[in-house]
Design a protein around this motif. Structure first.
Motif, short mmCIF file in Angstrom:
data_model
loop_
_atom_site.label_atom_id
_atom_site.label_comp_id
_atom_site.label_asym_id
_atom_site.label_seq_id
_atom_site.Cartn_x
_atom_site.Cartn_y
_atom_site.Cartn_z
N ALA A 1 0.83 -1.21 0.00
CA ALA A 1 0.00 0.00 0.00
C ALA A 1 0.87 1.26 0.00
CB ALA A 1 -0.93 -0.01 1.21
N ILE A 2 1.96 1.22 0.76
CA ILE A 2 2.85 2.38 0.82
C ILE A 2 3.53 2.61 -0.53
CG2 ILE A 2 5.00 3.26 1.86
CD1 ILE A 2 4.14 1.84 4.46
N ILE A 3 3.97 1.52 -1.17
CA ILE A 3 4.61 1.65 -2.48
C ILE A 3 3.62 2.16 -3.52
CG2 ILE A 3 5.67 0.34 -4.37
CD1 ILE A 3 6.98 -1.44 -2.27
N ALA A 4 2.36 1.71 -3.42
CA ALA A 4 1.34 2.19 -4.36
C ALA A 4 1.10 3.68 -4.20
CB ALA A 4 0.04 1.41 -4.15
N ALA A 5 1.15 4.15 -2.94
CA ALA A 5 0.93 5.57 -2.68
C ALA A 5 2.17 6.41 -2.96
CB ALA A 5 0.49 5.77 -1.23
N ASP A 6 3.35 5.78 -2.82
CA ASP A 6 4.62 6.49 -3.05
C ASP A 6 5.57 5.54 -3.77
OD1 ASP A 6 6.90 7.98 -3.05
OD2 ASP A 6 7.22 7.94 -0.88
N ILE B 1 11.30 -5.49 9.28
CA ILE B 1 10.01 -4.80 9.32
C ILE B 1 8.97 -5.79 9.84
CG2 ILE B 1 8.19 -3.74 7.94
CD1 ILE B 1 10.33 -2.67 6.08
N GLU B 2 8.40 -5.47 11.00
CA GLU B 2 7.40 -6.34 11.61
C GLU B 2 5.99 -6.02 11.10
OE1 GLU B 2 7.85 -8.60 14.88
OE2 GLU B 2 9.43 -8.88 13.38
N ASP B 3 5.73 -4.75 10.84
CA ASP B 3 4.40 -4.36 10.39
C ASP B 3 4.50 -3.06 9.61
OD1 ASP B 3 1.67 -4.47 10.06
OD2 ASP B 3 1.19 -3.61 12.01
N ALA B 4 3.55 -2.84 8.72
CA ALA B 4 3.48 -1.61 7.94
C ALA B 4 2.02 -1.30 7.66
CB ALA B 4 4.26 -1.75 6.64
N ARG B 5 1.67 -0.04 7.69
CA ARG B 5 0.28 0.34 7.46
C ARG B 5 0.21 1.74 6.86
NH1 ARG B 5 1.43 -0.66 12.65
NH2 ARG B 5 1.77 1.14 14.02
N LEU B 6 -0.87 1.97 6.15
CA LEU B 6 -1.11 3.27 5.54
C LEU B 6 -2.50 3.71 5.93
CD1 LEU B 6 -0.01 5.45 3.57
CD2 LEU B 6 -1.21 4.23 1.74
N THR B 7 -2.59 4.83 6.66
CA THR B 7 -3.87 5.39 7.08
C THR B 7 -4.04 6.72 6.37
OG1 THR B 7 -3.62 4.35 9.26
CG2 THR B 7 -5.27 6.09 9.04
N PHE C 1 8.29 4.12 12.85
CA PHE C 1 8.63 5.33 12.10
C PHE C 1 7.40 5.76 11.30
CE2 PHE C 1 12.55 2.97 12.72
CZ PHE C 1 13.43 3.95 13.17
N GLN C 2 7.24 7.08 11.17
CA GLN C 2 6.04 7.60 10.50
C GLN C 2 6.42 8.70 9.51
OE1 GLN C 2 3.10 10.56 12.34
NE2 GLN C 2 2.08 8.60 12.75
N ARG C 3 5.65 8.75 8.42
CA ARG C 3 5.83 9.83 7.44
C ARG C 3 4.51 10.12 6.76
NH1 ARG C 3 7.30 9.87 1.65
NH2 ARG C 3 7.76 12.05 1.18
N ASP C 4 4.22 11.41 6.56
CA ASP C 4 3.07 11.84 5.81
C ASP C 4 3.47 11.86 4.34
OD1 ASP C 4 0.93 13.07 4.60
OD2 ASP C 4 0.74 14.67 6.09
N LEU C 5 2.92 10.96 3.54
CA LEU C 5 3.35 10.80 2.15
C LEU C 5 2.93 11.97 1.26
CD1 LEU C 5 2.61 7.01 1.54
CD2 LEU C 5 4.70 8.09 2.38
N LYS C 6 1.97 12.74 1.70
CA LYS C 6 1.58 13.89 0.88
C LYS C 6 2.47 15.11 1.15
CE LYS C 6 -2.05 15.86 3.88
NZ LYS C 6 -1.92 14.91 5.00
N SER C 7 3.30 15.00 2.19
CA SER C 7 4.21 16.09 2.52
C SER C 7 5.43 16.07 1.60
CB SER C 7 4.67 15.97 3.97
OG SER C 7 5.70 16.89 4.26
N ARG C 8 5.96 17.23 1.31
CA ARG C 8 7.17 17.31 0.49
C ARG C 8 8.41 16.99 1.33
NH1 ARG C 8 6.99 22.77 -2.98
NH2 ARG C 8 8.79 21.71 -3.94
#
Length: 208
Positions: A66-71, A140-146, A188-195
């Motif tokens: 999901a993260i790769i699809a979004a970024d 990586i134990e878990d990954a999620r996109l909210t 670790f967290q990152r807002d994918l819409k942020s530059r």
């Protein structure tokens, strides 16, 4: 690679894909190992701090996808390397009581928790003489996109030589001759819409 992340302080290219890396593979299921005694410094291979491979738990695959699809620029291999660099940098900043460095690496909540521990240590007149001997495993134990906010949990199995000294410089706990195993789960967290390409540490916990 590590020098690049240190130079940028907050591993600013963490997760960027170049197109030349191998595709990550999931870590196969393995039976639990018999518990072994803690090794001495001499028992820990000198290169254990280097990236140990591309791996993530199977349960994290959907979140990573999901993260790769979004970024599409996100790359698992580089993320793991950067996460290991961030792990080392954060621990060293905490041990030294470097509040400014911690402010670059973690969000306000995590930074406040670190600073509270630093304040208590300084009030007691104690100093830490710790060293990260090596990272045996970073997975990586878990990954999620909210929405557009990505979060990735990374498990670190490491060896640390730890010593606590009192205000007179006397050792009151630990030993630099023994490597103590530690198991951490950092998010670790990152807002994918942020530059802003930076990932921030938003949670720390002890891994099972």
């Amino acid at each position: 690679m590590i020098a690049l992340f240190v130079g940028l302080r907050l591993y600013a290219v963490l997760g960027q894909r170049t197109g030349h890396e191998q595709q990550p593979v999931s870590r196969p299921e393995v039976p639990p190992e018999t518990k072994k005694p803690a090794p001495t410094i001499a028992d820990v291979p000198a290169n254990t701090a280097e990236p140990s491979g591309l791996a993530y738990e199977r349960g994290a695959a959907a979140g990573i996808g999901a993260i790769i699809a979004a970024d599409p620029s996100f790359d698992v291999a580089r993320f793991i390397e950067g996460a290991q660099a961030a792990y080392r940098m954060t621990l060293e900043a905490f041990w030294k009581g470097d509040r400014e460095e911690l402010a670059w690496l973690a969000n306000d909540q995590v930074r406040a928790a670190f600073e509270e521990a630093i304040d208590a240590r300084e009030a007691a007149g104690e100093t830490l003489e710790n060293r990260l001997v090596g990272i045996e495993r970073a997975t990586i134990e878990d990954a999620r996109l909210t929405g557009k906010v990505a979060e990735i949990e990374v498990r670190f199995d490491a060896f640390i030589a730890a010593v606590t000294r009192n205000k007179d410089g006397e050792v009151v706990a630990g030993s630099l001759s023994d490597a103590v195993p530690t198991k951490d789960l950092w998010t670790f967290q990152r807002d994918l819409k942020s530059r802003d390409p930076n990932w921030r540490l938003v949670e720390t916990d002890e891994a099972a």
